[in-house]
Design a protein around this motif. Structure first.
Motif, PDB file in Angstrom:
ATOM      1  N   ARG A 240      -0.011  -1.836 -21.859  1.00  0.00           N
ATOM      2  CA  ARG A 240       0.565  -1.763 -20.527  1.00  0.00           C
ATOM      3  C   ARG A 240      -0.174  -1.160 -19.603  1.00  0.00           C
ATOM      4  N   LEU A 241      -0.925  -2.096 -19.144  1.00  0.00           N
ATOM      5  CA  LEU A 241      -2.211  -1.612 -17.996  1.00  0.00           C
ATOM      6  C   LEU A 241      -1.928  -2.010 -16.627  1.00  0.00           C
ATOM      7  N   ILE A 242      -1.147  -3.187 -16.599  1.00  0.00           N
ATOM      8  CA  ILE A 242      -1.062  -3.771 -15.425  1.00  0.00           C
ATOM      9  C   ILE A 242       0.448  -3.739 -14.810  1.00  0.00           C
ATOM     10  N   PRO A 243       0.775  -2.685 -13.897  1.00  0.00           N
ATOM     11  CA  PRO A 243       2.163  -2.618 -13.603  1.00  0.00           C
ATOM     12  C   PRO A 243       2.854  -3.721 -12.651  1.00  0.00           C
ATOM     13  N   PRO A 244       4.024  -4.014 -12.967  1.00  0.00           N
ATOM     14  CA  PRO A 244       4.816  -4.781 -12.072  1.00  0.00           C
ATOM     15  C   PRO A 244       4.689  -4.354 -10.347  1.00  0.00           C
ATOM     16  N   ALA A 245       4.586  -5.291  -9.621  1.00  0.00           N
ATOM     17  CA  ALA A 245       4.812  -4.947  -8.187  1.00  0.00           C
ATOM     18  C   ALA A 245       5.911  -4.384  -7.805  1.00  0.00           C
ATOM     19  N   PRO A 246       6.028  -3.561  -6.909  1.00  0.00           N
ATOM     20  CA  PRO A 246       7.469  -2.752  -6.278  1.00  0.00           C
ATOM     21  C   PRO A 246       8.009  -3.949  -5.774  1.00  0.00           C
ATOM     22  N   GLU A 443      12.186   4.295  -8.161  1.00  0.00           N
ATOM     23  CA  GLU A 443      11.315   5.082  -7.330  1.00  0.00           C
ATOM     24  C   GLU A 443      10.272   4.317  -6.557  1.00  0.00           C
ATOM     25  N   ALA A 444       9.633   3.479  -7.321  1.00  0.00           N
ATOM     26  CA  ALA A 444       8.511   2.528  -6.803  1.00  0.00           C
ATOM     27  C   ALA A 444       9.075   1.915  -5.832  1.00  0.00           C
ATOM     28  N   ASP A 445      10.138   1.056  -6.017  1.00  0.00           N
ATOM     29  CA  ASP A 445      10.730  -0.052  -5.232  1.00  0.00           C
ATOM     30  C   ASP A 445      11.006   0.711  -3.761  1.00  0.00           C
ATOM     31  N   MET A 446      11.773   2.050  -3.869  1.00  0.00           N
ATOM     32  CA  MET A 446      11.985   3.001  -2.794  1.00  0.00           C
ATOM     33  C   MET A 446      10.969   3.299  -1.861  1.00  0.00           C
ATOM     34  N   ILE A 447      10.027   3.623  -2.551  1.00  0.00           N
ATOM     35  CA  ILE A 447       8.655   4.232  -1.767  1.00  0.00           C
ATOM     36  C   ILE A 447       8.081   3.103  -1.155  1.00  0.00           C
ATOM     37  N   ALA A 448       8.006   1.991  -1.780  1.00  0.00           N
ATOM     38  CA  ALA A 448       7.425   0.782  -1.338  1.00  0.00           C
ATOM     39  C   ALA A 448       8.187   0.617   0.165  1.00  0.00           C
ATOM     40  N   TYR A 449       9.375   0.653   0.073  1.00  0.00           N
ATOM     41  CA  TYR A 449      10.508   0.321   1.297  1.00  0.00           C
ATOM     42  C   TYR A 449       9.958   1.077   2.435  1.00  0.00           C
ATOM     43  N   LEU A 450      10.157   2.466   1.962  1.00  0.00           N
ATOM     44  CA  LEU A 450       9.936   3.398   3.004  1.00  0.00           C
ATOM     45  C   LEU A 450       8.550   3.468   3.590  1.00  0.00           C
ATOM     46  N   ALA A 451       7.577   2.817   2.748  1.00  0.00           N
ATOM     47  CA  ALA A 451       6.054   2.918   3.441  1.00  0.00           C
ATOM     48  C   ALA A 451       6.266   2.200   4.496  1.00  0.00           C
ATOM     49  N   ASP A 452       7.162   1.066   4.703  1.00  0.00           N
ATOM     50  CA  ASP A 452       7.160   0.105   5.833  1.00  0.00           C
ATOM     51  C   ASP A 452       8.090   0.370   6.733  1.00  0.00           C
ATOM     52  N   ASP A 453       8.766   1.437   6.584  1.00  0.00           N
ATOM     53  CA  ASP A 453       9.958   1.985   7.409  1.00  0.00           C
ATOM     54  C   ASP A 453       9.400   2.813   8.589  1.00  0.00           C
ATOM     55  N   GLY A 469       6.011   4.356 -14.802  1.00  0.00           N
ATOM     56  CA  GLY A 469       5.016   5.138 -14.260  1.00  0.00           C
ATOM     57  C   GLY A 469       3.735   4.349 -13.486  1.00  0.00           C
ATOM     58  N   ARG A 470       3.533   3.332 -14.109  1.00  0.00           N
ATOM     59  CA  ARG A 470       2.248   2.646 -13.452  1.00  0.00           C
ATOM     60  C   ARG A 470       2.927   2.018 -12.130  1.00  0.00           C
ATOM     61  N   LYS A 471       4.010   1.569 -12.058  1.00  0.00           N
ATOM     62  CA  LYS A 471       4.572   1.042 -10.946  1.00  0.00           C
ATOM     63  C   LYS A 471       4.724   2.006  -9.959  1.00  0.00           C
ATOM     64  N   PHE A 472       5.184   3.415 -10.238  1.00  0.00           N
ATOM     65  CA  PHE A 472       5.209   4.293  -9.403  1.00  0.00           C
ATOM     66  C   PHE A 472       3.849   4.582  -8.782  1.00  0.00           C
ATOM     67  N   MET A 473       2.834   4.710  -9.535  1.00  0.00           N
ATOM     68  CA  MET A 473       1.623   5.032  -9.214  1.00  0.00           C
ATOM     69  C   MET A 473       1.102   3.843  -8.241  1.00  0.00           C
ATOM     70  N   LYS A 474       1.222   2.659  -8.245  1.00  0.00           N
ATOM     71  CA  LYS A 474       0.813   1.673  -7.524  1.00  0.00           C
ATOM     72  C   LYS A 474       1.628   1.930  -6.220  1.00  0.00           C
ATOM     73  N   ALA A 475       2.683   1.911  -6.056  1.00  0.00           N
ATOM     74  CA  ALA A 475       3.387   1.986  -4.933  1.00  0.00           C
ATOM     75  C   ALA A 475       2.880   3.442  -4.190  1.00  0.00           C
ATOM     76  N   ALA A 476       2.747   4.546  -4.670  1.00  0.00           N
ATOM     77  CA  ALA A 476       2.431   5.842  -4.179  1.00  0.00           C
ATOM     78  C   ALA A 476       1.108   5.669  -3.672  1.00  0.00           C
ATOM     79  N   GLN A 477       0.058   5.001  -4.126  1.00  0.00           N
ATOM     80  CA  GLN A 477      -1.167   4.939  -3.954  1.00  0.00           C
ATOM     81  C   GLN A 477      -1.498   3.775  -2.696  1.00  0.00           C
ATOM     82  N   GLN A 478      -0.632   2.601  -2.657  1.00  0.00           N
ATOM     83  CA  GLN A 478      -0.660   2.046  -1.562  1.00  0.00           C
ATOM     84  C   GLN A 478      -0.046   2.590  -0.193  1.00  0.00           C
TER      85      GLN A 478
END
Length: 705
Positions: A240-246, A443-453, A469-478
């Motif tokens: 489990r190394l590559i997370p799904p995209a938000p 959480e990752a979906d919501m963060i990714a949405y709010l990033a563009d808000d 966890g990794r999906k959250f990290m990807k969304a937060a980093q972006q």
């Protein structure tokens, strides 16, 4: 040994039903990654042991080797500092007797190794975490790991910079850097070793539960893995190394719906269905709301409909307040009607276990299959201040809905959702999402949405766990890197699993907040240690400019809170700066002789609003000061209410953050609210005041990296 060979060896042991890779094989594996291990050999006879001791020289170590042995020391399976052939013979006979008959212990033989020179003991570990997948642990090793609880984590893969940060977080870092005149140890060798172990951890992902390299002996010359233990999974799993995209598909409809249907709307006051419909129908929301109720009764003067298919308009969002057992059939209707969004306020899902857990799983599977986005279940609703979309079941008489602001809040806890909203009464809020069991939107979906808000500047989060966890990290980093928006988190539920329930040191420390903390560092997330601190940091970032550094200056008409605050400065990496000579001179000339013009500036109980204005203006002009921190004893009579317009004026001029503090009763609260209304945050405790400054400094460091 290449990645393929490593995986092949581990898979063979798993297929044989063995839980532990024997130490000699574990060391062969890690040696293939250019990690230093003692020179050694697996032997089965005394003659072989003696011959090899002649080859490597004394002192040597002798260990029993078996895939069934987890802790050799407890079974007296290791003999150290063997300095002669006679001592080696005695040690060999002792171990042979202890582990007799060999078949009982699954004995492979005895590992004889060159004794490594003394150094400090470090532990390096790996674990397959249920939230984050493969993670790396670094800590002060040997017996000190239990004494000091001195470990830190990162999610794999890691960089040299990550490992350097980990070392800096350890209490034992002073031992590495040279303590009490001792020479510094080879830190670069340790970083190399940990980096290579991390590479092994990535290559072997999905095969191990946990891995211990304890101790790794660090000297002035080298880092050597003295003991190695690889604990395997019961069966091979996918790495489990590559997370799904938000997934932000159709998220807008949770906040900007034109037509909302409430399934379970009620005409009976006190019922959830009545309160939710009231929030949507009787206040500022401008969209259309349709009650779905078999009774056929009008609700708040609006015609009710027995079924979704009877509503005359195309529905954007369905709000569910009926029993969850009805949701699968409602999803079927939504699919037929082309409805893409659902908010499930009802509880009674996986938190009850058994059939209800299976029901929630069915809802999840249908949502994915039908392409219907779901928030919930088991949540209090959602809110958008821009159009006053409001699906809460808290009546307006009981809970404040703030006006527009730039903070958005996502929360697993409905209780904290209510509290955060009311805490933002003055500063305002953009959006709030209570998401409960996250059957779909996480959480990752919501963060990714709010990033563009465009209405969101700061994202605040209350978490108890993560969907991925990794999906959250990807969304937060972006979000941080591409949108330059701070994410502030309070993570509750920090208790680590009981150490005695684990089969390794790394396993014992996994499942703890430490893994989350490491992941948050890698994600450039700002962490807080309480809900109150979460509010404080979010407000500061929302209302004030980003500081250029960590230099703070305090000014007050009461010294106590400043003295209290100074106690936290080292812990929070804040610097109480020495003021420029010009600043000290100007204040000395301006103020009475009993004022103290050094930092912290004590203008005593005699201070007026004009005194504060002069002091703050001086600090604004002082190049050493990055954050201005006034504390007000508003109970003191000389401090008049002109402080509010003065702060308004200074706040408009200042490119430095101004963070205020005050504690008191009704008058203090009245003036504090007035200060916040002109855009200056006021904190009601010293720890929140200082934490707000720490959060702003942390964000400054993040965006300037």
């Amino acid at each position: 040994m290449a990645k393929e060979k490593t995986r092949s060896v581990c898979k063979e042991f798993i297929q044989e039903g063995l839980k532990v890779v024997p130490e000699d094989i574990s060391k062969q594996i890690i040696k293939s990654y250019s990690v230093d291990v003692p020179k050694g050999r697996l032997v089965s006879t005394l003659r072989e042991a003696i011959d090899f001791s002649k080859e490597i020289g004394f002192p040597v170590v002798l260990k029993a080797v078996s895939p069934q042995i987890l802790h050799k020391t407890e079974l007296e399976g290791i003999c150290l500092n063997i300095n002669s052939q006679k001592a080696l013979k005695n040690a060999f006979r002792k171990l042979k007797e202890t582990f007799s008959p060999p078949d009982k212990f699954g004995l492979r033989g005895f590992l004889i190794e060159k004794m490594v020179p003394e150094g400090i003991e470090i532990i390096v570990g790996l674990q397959d975490d249920p939230q984050f997948g493969p993670v790396l642990m670094l800590g002060t090793g040997g017996i000190l790991i239990n004494l000091l609880d001195d470990v830190t984590f990162r999610v794999l893969p890691v960089s040299r910079g990550d490992i350097a940060e980990m070392i800096n977080e350890l209490k034992g870092k002073n031992l590495i850097e040279g303590y009490r005149g001792a020479p510094p140890l080879n830190k670069e060798a340790l970083i190399d070793t940990v980096l290579r172990i991390g590479s092994f951890g990535v290559d072997a992902a999905g095969l191990y539960e946990s891995v211990d390299f304890n101790p790794v002996l660090l000297t002035t010359d080298q880092a050597v893995v003295v003991d190695a233990k690889i604990i395997l999974k019961g069966e091979v799993s996918e790495p489990r190394l590559i997370p799904p995209a938000p997934n932000t598909d159709n998220m807008d409809k949770f906040f900007y719906p034109q037509n909302v249907a409430v399934v379970g709307a009620s005409s009976t006051p006190g019922k959830i269905g009545n309160a939710v419909f009231d929030s949507l129908a009787n206040h500022l929301f401008t969209g259309s709301v349709y009650p779905i109720n078999k009774s056929g009764q009008d609700i708040f003067g609006k015609k009710s409909y027995p079924d979704l298919k009877d509503v005359p308009s195309k529905i954007d969002l369905v709000v569910i307040v009926v029993d969850m057992s009805l949701v699968p059939s409602i999803l079927d209707q939504c699919r037929e009607l082309g409805i893409s969004n659902m908010l499930i306020i009802s509880g009674g899902g996986k938190e009850l276990g058994g059939e209800r857990e299976a029901l929630e799983r069915e809802i999840h599977e249908k949502a994915i299959s039908y392409g219907i986005r779901i928030i919930g279940p088991n949540c209090i609703g959602s809110f958008n201040s821009e159009n006053y979309y409001d699906a809460f079941f808290q009546l307006h008489e009981r809970m404040i809905r703030p006006g527009p602001g730039n903070i958005s809040f996502i929360t697993q806890s409905g209780t904290y959702g209510c509290s955060f909203l009311e805490a933002c009464e003055i500063v305002g809020i953009s959006k709030m999402i209570s998401y409960g069991n996250r059957v779909d939107v996480d959480e990752a979906d919501m963060i990714a949405y709010l990033a563009d808000d465009p209405a969101t500047k700061v994202i605040a989060c209350y978490l108890e766990g993560l969907g991925d966890g990794r999906k959250f990290m990807k969304a937060a980093q972006q979000t941080v890197k591409e949108h330059k928006k701070p994410i502030v988190v309070f993570k509750a539920g920090r208790t680590k699993r009981a150490a005695q329930a684990a089969t390794s040191h790394t396993g014992a420390y996994g499942g703890s907040y430490g893994i989350y903390k490491g992941a948050f560092v890698q994600s450039n997330v700002i962490t807080t240690d309480s809900f109150e601190e979460l509010i404080a940091v979010s407000k500061a970032l929302s209302m004030q400019p980003v500081p250029h550094g960590n230099g703070i200056a305090m000014v007050s008409n009461g010294a106590g809170p400043m003295v209290n605050a100074i106690d936290f400065l080292d812990r929070f990496d804040l610097n109480l700066v020495r003021l420029e000579n010009r600043s000290v001179r100007d204040m000395t000339e301006h103020f009475p002789p009993f004022y103290i013009p050094e930092n912290p500036v004590d203008i005593t109980g005699s201070a007026t609003a004009a005194d504060y204005k002069f002091a703050i203006t001086t600090l604004m002009n002082d190049k050493r000061v990055d954050i201005i921190m006034p504390w007000f004893v508003l109970q003191d009579t000389p401090l008049d209410e002109n402080i509010v317009p003065f702060l308004d004026e200074l706040n408009e001029k200042s490119d430095k953050p101004i963070l205020c503090g005050a504690i008191g009763g009704p008058f203090t609260e009245k003036i504090s609210r007035a200060m916040e209304e002109v855009g200056v945050p006021v904190f009601r405790s010293v720890i929140d005041w200082i934490t707000a400054a720490r959060g702003m400094v942390e964000w400054s460091k993040i965006i300037r990296r």
